[in-house]
Design an enzyme around this catalytic site. Structure first.
Site, PDB file in Angstrom:
ATOM      1  N   GLU A   1       0.918  -1.242  -0.154  1.00 26.43           N
ATOM      2  CA  GLU A   1      -0.017   0.161  -0.067  1.00 26.43           C
ATOM      3  C   GLU A   1       0.776   1.411   0.145  1.00 26.43           C
ATOM      4  O   GLU A   1       1.630   1.232   0.654  1.00 26.43           O
ATOM      5  CB  GLU A   1      -0.735  -0.279   1.247  1.00 26.43           C
ATOM      6  CG  GLU A   1      -1.950   1.062   1.406  1.00 26.43           C
ATOM      7  CD  GLU A   1      -2.596   0.861   2.754  1.00 26.43           C
ATOM      8  OE1 GLU A   1      -3.590   1.681   2.960  1.00 26.43           O
ATOM      9  OE2 GLU A   1      -2.481  -0.163   3.333  1.00 26.43           O
TER      10      GLU A   1
ATOM     11  N   LYS B   1      -9.051   2.786  -2.051  1.00 28.75           N
ATOM     12  CA  LYS B   1      -9.234   2.125  -0.989  1.00 28.75           C
ATOM     13  C   LYS B   1     -11.010   2.163  -0.367  1.00 28.75           C
ATOM     14  O   LYS B   1     -11.325   3.229  -0.505  1.00 28.75           O
ATOM     15  CB  LYS B   1      -8.447   2.449   0.280  1.00 28.75           C
ATOM     16  CG  LYS B   1      -8.176   1.392   1.676  1.00 28.75           C
ATOM     17  CD  LYS B   1      -7.050   1.904   2.295  1.00 28.75           C
ATOM     18  CE  LYS B   1      -6.959   0.963   3.697  1.00 28.75           C
ATOM     19  NZ  LYS B   1      -5.818   1.155   4.480  1.00 28.75           N
TER      20      LYS B   1
ATOM     21  N   CYS C   1      -5.555  -3.193   2.153  1.00 24.90           N
ATOM     22  CA  CYS C   1      -5.461  -3.418   3.230  1.00 24.90           C
ATOM     23  C   CYS C   1      -6.819  -3.583   4.299  1.00 24.90           C
ATOM     24  O   CYS C   1      -7.225  -4.824   4.236  1.00 24.90           O
ATOM     25  CB  CYS C   1      -4.657  -2.440   4.221  1.00 24.90           C
ATOM     26  SG  CYS C   1      -3.735  -2.630   5.798  1.00 24.90           S
TER      27      CYS C   1
ATOM     28  N   GLY D   1     -14.964 -60.121   8.627  1.00 25.19           N
ATOM     29  CA  GLY D   1     -13.930 -60.982   8.021  1.00 25.19           C
ATOM     30  C   GLY D   1     -12.581 -60.467   8.223  1.00 25.19           C
ATOM     31  O   GLY D   1     -12.369 -59.257   7.753  1.00 25.19           O
ATOM     32  N   ILE D   2     -11.747 -61.205   8.683  1.00 24.38           N
ATOM     33  CA  ILE D   2     -10.200 -60.631   9.088  1.00 24.38           C
ATOM     34  C   ILE D   2      -9.358 -61.453   8.073  1.00 24.38           C
ATOM     35  O   ILE D   2      -9.032 -62.509   8.297  1.00 24.38           O
ATOM     36  CB  ILE D   2      -9.949 -60.738  10.475  1.00 24.38           C
ATOM     37  CG1 ILE D   2     -10.774 -59.913  11.233  1.00 24.38           C
ATOM     38  CG2 ILE D   2      -8.470 -60.244  10.665  1.00 24.38           C
ATOM     39  CD1 ILE D   2     -10.987 -58.586  10.902  1.00 24.38           C
TER      40      ILE D   2
ATOM     41  N   GLU E   1     -10.344 -48.765  -3.819  1.00 23.20           N
ATOM     42  CA  GLU E   1     -10.673 -50.112  -4.315  1.00 23.20           C
ATOM     43  C   GLU E   1     -12.187 -49.856  -5.136  1.00 23.20           C
ATOM     44  O   GLU E   1     -12.275 -50.571  -6.133  1.00 23.20           O
ATOM     45  CB  GLU E   1     -10.779 -51.205  -3.314  1.00 23.20           C
ATOM     46  CG  GLU E   1      -9.755 -51.731  -2.926  1.00 23.20           C
ATOM     47  CD  GLU E   1     -10.029 -52.747  -1.680  1.00 23.20           C
ATOM     48  OE1 GLU E   1      -9.097 -53.654  -1.446  1.00 23.20           O
ATOM     49  OE2 GLU E   1     -11.016 -52.900  -1.152  1.00 23.20           O
TER      50      GLU E   1
END
Length: 634
Positions: free
Chosen positions: A44, A113, A167, A353-354, A468
C-alpha cells in the site's frame, strides 16, 4: 493447463523518497520477470511509503508520486507483467489511497481503498477519502487520459480475472473481494500496510487463508516493510500467496533487502471449485453492484520451470502433527457413525472378516473403538478368518494374533472345500485360475459372513476402501457388499497411515508389533495359490498399478474434474523421481477405464460415513451413469 505465476513484493523504501522507492520497485519487477511472474503486487502506498502522514498534503509529494507513475509506465512498456503499486490519487479535490494497475506502458485502472481505518493507531481519514461509494468513472492524469477509476474493476485476460482491495478492506465484515469474487475475479490482490503486534501475523495469515477459501480464489498479499517510519509503529513486510484456503508461499518477516515471493496459481482448479458449488452461484444474485471488466492480454503465461509443490499423497497431510490430528478425527467419524447404526438397529454384535490385510485391520480397529464407546464387550465382535487357496502363513498368523490380542470372538472357517464343491456344481475346473476361480472365493466368504451376521443377530461390517471402489477392485456381491461399510471413503494411502497411527500412538506391545507387520505385508486379495515357498503370488499393485498413483488420479479427477492431460502433467511433477512418464500414462489409462466401467458396483454401495471431501457414494457425491463411455478420456 491454465497456470499463472504471481509475485508478492516488498521493496526497500525511504519515507517520502519517491525516487528511491521507484528504483527498488523496478528492481523487484526485474527480479519477478526472471522468475517468470505475470503479476506483481506491491505494498500500500509503495510509491511514497505508507507512513508519510501530513506529508500526503504536500503538493511536492503528490507531484513526485504522479511523475513516478509515469516513469513506471514507460519502464513497463516492453514487460509482460501486470504491476500493482500503491500511491495517492487526487480527484475532485479529494485524496484517495489507491492501487494503480499498470500493464505495458499504461495504467489499466485505479482502485481506491474502500475502508479507511480510523481507530487505535490508524487515522487515515485525516488525509484520504473512502472509495466505497465511488461510481466507476473515467479520469485523467497529466500523462494518460480516460483511466477507469472505481472499486469494481476486474482485469481480465482469458480465464484469469484479477481484482484488488487495499489493507483494511480485507478486515471488514464483508470485504470488497467477496463481491469481486462473485463477479468472477479468481485472483484477489491486496496492497497492504499492516503493522506488527504480538500474534497479529497469525491472525493475518488466517484471515487471508480463510478469505481465499470463502472466495474460492487465489489471494496475493503484500505489506509494507521495516523501513517505514517507526515513530509509533513497526511494519514487517509480510508477504503471502494463498489459494482456496491453502498457503502456497509465505516469507520470513522483517527482511532488510528487496524481497519477492512467487506462487503458481491453478486457475482451472478454482474454476472447478466454483462450478460445483451451488451456494457460490446463488450468491451472485446478492451482489450490490456490477463489475467493470477491463481486458488485457499477456504475450504468454507459459512456465518453463514448474516449481509449484504437488503433493504425491494429496489425501495424507505431510505434517506429522497435522496427520496425527487428522487420523484421530477420522477414527472418531468412523466410530461415531458406526455407533449410531448400532444404536438405531439395537444390535449388540458385529461380524467382520479378517484377512491379515490393511483394510480389514482398519475396519476391526474401528469396530473395537465403537464397542468401547458403547460399552459393549469386545467378545461381541465376531471375527472370522477364512483361509483359502492363496492364504499365506504370514497373513493367517497376523489375523489370528490381532484378533486374540484385541480380545474378540475369533472363529476360523476354511473355504477350500466349499469352493471346490462350488466349482463342481457350476462345472468349473479348479486348475483354471480365472476370474471365476477368484470370485467364487470372494462370494463364498461374503455368504458366510452374511449368514453368520443373521445367525448372531449382528451387523456385517464392510472392509473395502475408497481406492478399491474407484477401481472396481472388488467382487460384485462379494467383498463389494456388507451391512455397513466403515472404510468406504478412505483411500488406500490413508488407510496405511491410519493403521500406523494406531500402532505407534494408541497401542503398544504385541498388538502394535502385529499391526506394523501387517503394514509391511504386500497388498493382495490372496485368491490365487501361493508359491512353493508359501509366499504371496498375487500382488494387487502389480496388476492394477500403484495405489499411490491411483489415489493421486482419483483426487484430481473427482476434486477438480481435471482432464487426463492435466492429471498426467501434475503426476509427472509429483512423481518425477519415482515413475517414468510411460508408467504414469499406462496406469492413468488403467484408472480411467476401470473407473468408468466399474460404476455399476458403486451404484449400489451399502451405507458408510463420508470422512473427507471426496466420496463415491451414489446417494451423495457421485451421480454417474453406469453406462458412460470412457473413450473421450483415454
Amino acid at each position: 493447463m491454465n497456470f499463472v505465476k504471481v509475485a508478492s513484493a516488498c521493496p526497500v523504501t525511504k519515507v517520502a523518497d519517491v525516487d528511491f522507492n521507484l528504483e527498488n520497485i523496478k528492481k523487484c519487477i526485474d527480479d519477478s520477470l526472471v522468475k517468470e511472474s505475470k503479476v506483481i503486487v506491491f505494498p500500500e502506498l509503495s510509491i511514497t511509503s505508507y507512513t508519510c502522514s501530513d506529508l500526503f498534503l504536500q503538493r511536492r509529494l503528490l507531484d513526485k508520486s504522479e511523475n513516478a507513475l509515469e516513469n513506471l509506465c514507460n519502464y513497463s512498456e516492453d514487460k509482460d507483467i501486470l504491476i500493482a503499486v500503491g500511491a495517492p490519487f487526487e480527484h475532485n479535490n479529494l485524496l484517495y489511497n489507491a492501487a494503480y494497475i499498470i500493464f505495458k506502458g499504461k495504467i489499466l485502472g485505479i482502485v481506491p481503498k474502500s475502508y479507511l481505518p480510523n481507530y487505535s493507531e490508524f487515522y487515515e481519514k485525516r488525509w484520504f477519502s473512502s472509495g466505497l461509494h465511488v461510481d466507476t468513472d473515467l479520469i485523467d492524469l497529466s500523462f494518460q487520459k480516460e483511466i477507469p477509476f472505481g472499486t469494481n474493476l476486474i482485469f481480465t485476460c482469458g480465464d484469469i480475472k484479477i481484482a484488488f482491495e487495499i489493507c483494511e478492506d480485507l478486515w471488514v465484515t464483508i470485504p470488497p473481494s467477496s463481491y469481486l469474487s462473485i463477479l468472477g475475479a479468481n485472483i484477489i490482490c491486496n496492497l497492504s500496510a499492516s503493522n506488527e503486534l504480538v500474534s497479529k501475523s497469525d491472525y493475518r495469515k488466517n484471515l487471508i487463508s480463510n478469505q481465499s477459501a470463502r472466495c474460492m480464489s487465489a489471494y496475493v498479499y503484500s505489506s509494507a516493510g521495516v523501513f517505514e517510519s517507526t515513530t509509533d509503529l513497526l511494519f514487517s513486510g509480510h508477504l503471502m500467496i494463498s489459494e482456496n484456503g491453502s498457503t502456497l508461499a509465505e516469507n520470513e518477516r522483517f527482511q532488510r533487502e528487496n524481497e519477492i515471493i512467487t506462487g503458481i496459481i491453478d486457475i482451472n482448479k478454482l474454476k472447478a471449485e466454483r462450478l460445483k458449488n451451488v451456494s457460490f452461484r446463488d450468491s451472485v444474485a446478492f451482489c450490490p453492484f456490477k463489475g467493470k471488466y477491463i481486458n488485457f492480454a499477456f504475450d504468454n503465461i507459459e512456465i518453463s520451470t514448474f516449481d509449484r509443490y504437488i503433493d504425491r499423497h494429496p489425501f495424507v497431510p505431510s505434517n506429522e502433527h497435522e496427520r496425527d490430528v487428522r487420523c484421530e478425527e477420522i477414527f472418531n467419524i468412523q466410530a461415531s457413525a458406526l455407533a449410531k447404526r448400532f444404536c438405531h438397529t439395537n444390535s449388540k454384535k458385529a461380524v467382520i472378516g479378517i484377512s491379515g490385510g490393511l483394510d480389514s485391520t482398519l475396519a476391526l480397529l474401528v469396530v473395537v473403538k465403537t464397542f468401547d464407546i458403547l460399552g459393549l464387550p469386545r467378545k461381541n465382535i465376531v471375527t472370522i478368518t477364512m483361509p483359502g487357496f492363496g492364504t499365506t502363513d504370514r497373513t493367517y498368523t497376523n489375523a489370528l494374533d490381532l484378533c486374540n490380542q484385541l480380545g474378540t470372538d475369533l472363529r476360523e472357517i476354511n473355504i477350500v472345500e466349499a469352493s471346490l464343491q462350488h466349482f463342481k456344481d457350476i462345472g468349473h475346473k479348479a486348475e483354471i485360475h480365472d476370474v471365476t476361480y477368484e470370485n467364487v472365493q470372494a462370494r463364498e466368504r461374503t455368504q458366510i459372513l452374511m449368514d453368520l451376521a443373521n445367525k448372531e443377530g449382528g451387523l456385517l461390517i464392510g472392509t473395502g476402501d475408497l481406492s478399491e471402489l474407484a477401481l472396481g477392485w472388488c467382487t460384485y456381491n462379494g467383498d463389494h457388499m456388507s451391512m455397513y461399510s466403515v472404510n468406504c471413503s478412505i483411500p488406500k494411502t490413508l488407510v496405511r497411515y491410519l493403521v500406523k497411527y494406531v500402532a505407534e500412538k494408541q497401542l503398544s506391545g504385541k498388538v502394535s508389533e502385529t499391526l506394523l507387520d501387517i503394514l509391511d505385508t504386500p497388498v493382495s486379495p490372496e485368491l490365487l495359490p501361493k508359491d512353493k515357498n508359501g509366499e504371496i503370488t498375487q500382488k494387487t499393485e502389480d496388476i492394477v498399478g500403484p495405489y499411490e498413483l491411483h489415489d493421486f488420479f482419483l483426487y484430481y479427477f473427482i476434486k477438480q474434474g481435471a482432464t487426463p492431460e492435466k492429471i498426467l502433467f501434475l503426476a509427472k511433477a509429483a512423481f518425477k523421481d519415482y515413475y517414468s512418464e510411460e508408467e504414469i500414462s499406462k496406469w492413468l489409462n488403467m484408472f480411467l477405464r476401470r473407473f468408468f466401467t466399474q460404476q455399476f458396483k458403486r451404484s449400489c454401495l451399502p451405507d458408510g460415513p463420508k470422512v473427507g471431501t471426496i466420496s463415491l457414494s451414489p446417494r451423495g457425491d457421485l451421480r454417474m451413469p453406469s453406462d458412460a463411455s470412457y473413450n473421450g478420456w483415454i
